[in-house]
Design a protein around this motif. Structure first.
Motif, mmCIF file in Angstrom:
data_model
loop_
_atom_site.group_PDB
_atom_site.id
_atom_site.type_symbol
_atom_site.label_atom_id
_atom_site.label_comp_id
_atom_site.label_asym_id
_atom_site.label_seq_id
_atom_site.Cartn_x
_atom_site.Cartn_y
_atom_site.Cartn_z
ATOM 1 N N ASP A 194 -13.404 6.309 -11.405
ATOM 2 C CA ASP A 194 -12.174 6.146 -10.638
ATOM 3 C C ASP A 194 -12.509 6.141 -9.146
ATOM 4 N N VAL A 195 -13.035 5.008 -8.661
ATOM 5 C CA VAL A 195 -13.475 4.939 -7.266
ATOM 6 C C VAL A 195 -12.304 4.972 -6.292
ATOM 7 N N LYS A 196 -11.121 4.558 -6.728
ATOM 8 C CA LYS A 196 -9.963 4.594 -5.833
ATOM 9 C C LYS A 196 -9.599 6.031 -5.469
ATOM 10 N N GLN A 197 -9.675 6.942 -6.436
ATOM 11 C CA GLN A 197 -9.294 8.323 -6.191
ATOM 12 C C GLN A 197 -10.477 9.211 -5.796
ATOM 13 N N PHE A 198 -11.679 8.933 -6.336
ATOM 14 C CA PHE A 198 -12.814 9.832 -6.141
ATOM 15 C C PHE A 198 -14.058 9.143 -5.588
ATOM 16 N N GLY A 199 -13.928 7.973 -5.003
ATOM 17 C CA GLY A 199 -15.070 7.185 -4.562
ATOM 18 C C GLY A 199 -15.812 7.758 -3.365
ATOM 19 N N LYS A 200 -16.997 7.214 -3.141
ATOM 20 C CA LYS A 200 -17.900 7.680 -2.083
ATOM 21 C C LYS A 200 -17.295 7.575 -0.686
ATOM 22 N N LYS A 201 -16.420 6.596 -0.482
ATOM 23 C CA LYS A 201 -15.836 6.390 0.858
ATOM 24 C C LYS A 201 -15.079 7.616 1.349
ATOM 25 N N HIS A 202 -14.601 8.441 0.416
ATOM 26 C CA HIS A 202 -13.812 9.609 0.787
ATOM 27 C C HIS A 202 -14.627 10.710 1.470
ATOM 28 N N MET A 203 -15.953 10.668 1.338
ATOM 29 C CA MET A 203 -16.797 11.651 2.046
ATOM 30 C C MET A 203 -16.784 11.404 3.540
ATOM 31 N N PHE A 204 -16.512 10.165 3.928
ATOM 32 C CA PHE A 204 -16.652 9.757 5.324
ATOM 33 C C PHE A 204 -15.321 9.526 6.022
ATOM 34 N N ASP A 205 -14.217 9.661 5.300
ATOM 35 C CA ASP A 205 -12.923 9.437 5.949
ATOM 36 C C ASP A 205 -12.433 10.740 6.603
ATOM 37 N N PRO A 206 -11.475 10.642 7.508
ATOM 38 C CA PRO A 206 -10.994 11.849 8.201
ATOM 39 C C PRO A 206 -9.979 12.669 7.397
ATOM 40 N N ASN A 207 -9.608 12.216 6.203
ATOM 41 C CA ASN A 207 -8.606 12.896 5.394
ATOM 42 C C ASN A 207 -9.218 14.114 4.705
ATOM 43 N N GLU A 208 -8.688 15.289 4.993
ATOM 44 C CA GLU A 208 -9.213 16.538 4.435
ATOM 45 C C GLU A 208 -8.889 16.721 2.958
ATOM 46 N N GLU A 209 -8.025 15.874 2.409
ATOM 47 C CA GLU A 209 -7.607 16.034 1.022
ATOM 48 C C GLU A 209 -8.310 15.087 0.063
ATOM 49 N N THR A 210 -9.147 14.177 0.566
ATOM 50 C CA THR A 210 -9.867 13.256 -0.309
ATOM 51 C C THR A 210 -11.324 13.683 -0.432
#
Length: 141
Positions: A21-37
């Motif tokens: 489930d890359v939309k919800q748990f993908g690698k991009k979320h490590m680098f975004d500013p959102n503290e909840e992803t």
């Protein structure tokens, strides 16, 4: 002074994503500013992350925020030139909590790629969850 090496030109790969489930748990979320992803790996031993930089870099520090209960007990940082083999740069030992942790890297060689191996997960199934990851350093001259 070292600055973040993470930019839009950095290519990243991960060992797995929970239920693909890359939309919800993908690698991009490590680098975004959102503290909840977050990036959430699937289960299995020896999860990993590879970053390929657009130019040679010298890594001086890693900053990572795991989810408590889903951290690695031992992490191995490896690096290599564009067409070389990975060699160990250093190891670090995260705390199993939710805090943003910083790990200085001493005398790292110039590399084009880094690989972080997450060993001995605190989770029984080997899952790793990372809310934030930053790599600090400088362009190699």
């Amino acid at each position: 002074m070292a600055s973040s090496l993470i930019c839009c030109d950095v290519q990243s790969r991960v060992s797995s994503v929970l239920n693909r489930d890359v939309k919800q748990f993908g690698k991009k979320h490590m680098f975004d500013p959102n503290e909840e992803t977050c990036w959430n790996s699937d289960q299995g031993e020896h999860q990993w992350l590879i970053l390929e930089f657009p130019h040679s870099v010298k890594v001086s520090e890693l900053k990572v925020q795991f989810q408590g209960g889903f951290s690695a007990k031992v992490c191995r940082l490896q690096g290599c030139p564009t067409h070389g083999d990975f060699t160990v740069i250093g190891c670090f030992y995260p705390e199993d909590d939710n805090s943003l942790q910083s790990f200085p890297i001493q005398e790292a060689p110039a590399v084009d790629k880094v690989k972080i191996l997450f060993q001995n997960s605190a989770d029984f199934f080997g899952r790793i969850i990372i809310y934030s990851l930053d790599v600090l350093g400088d362009k190699a001259s």
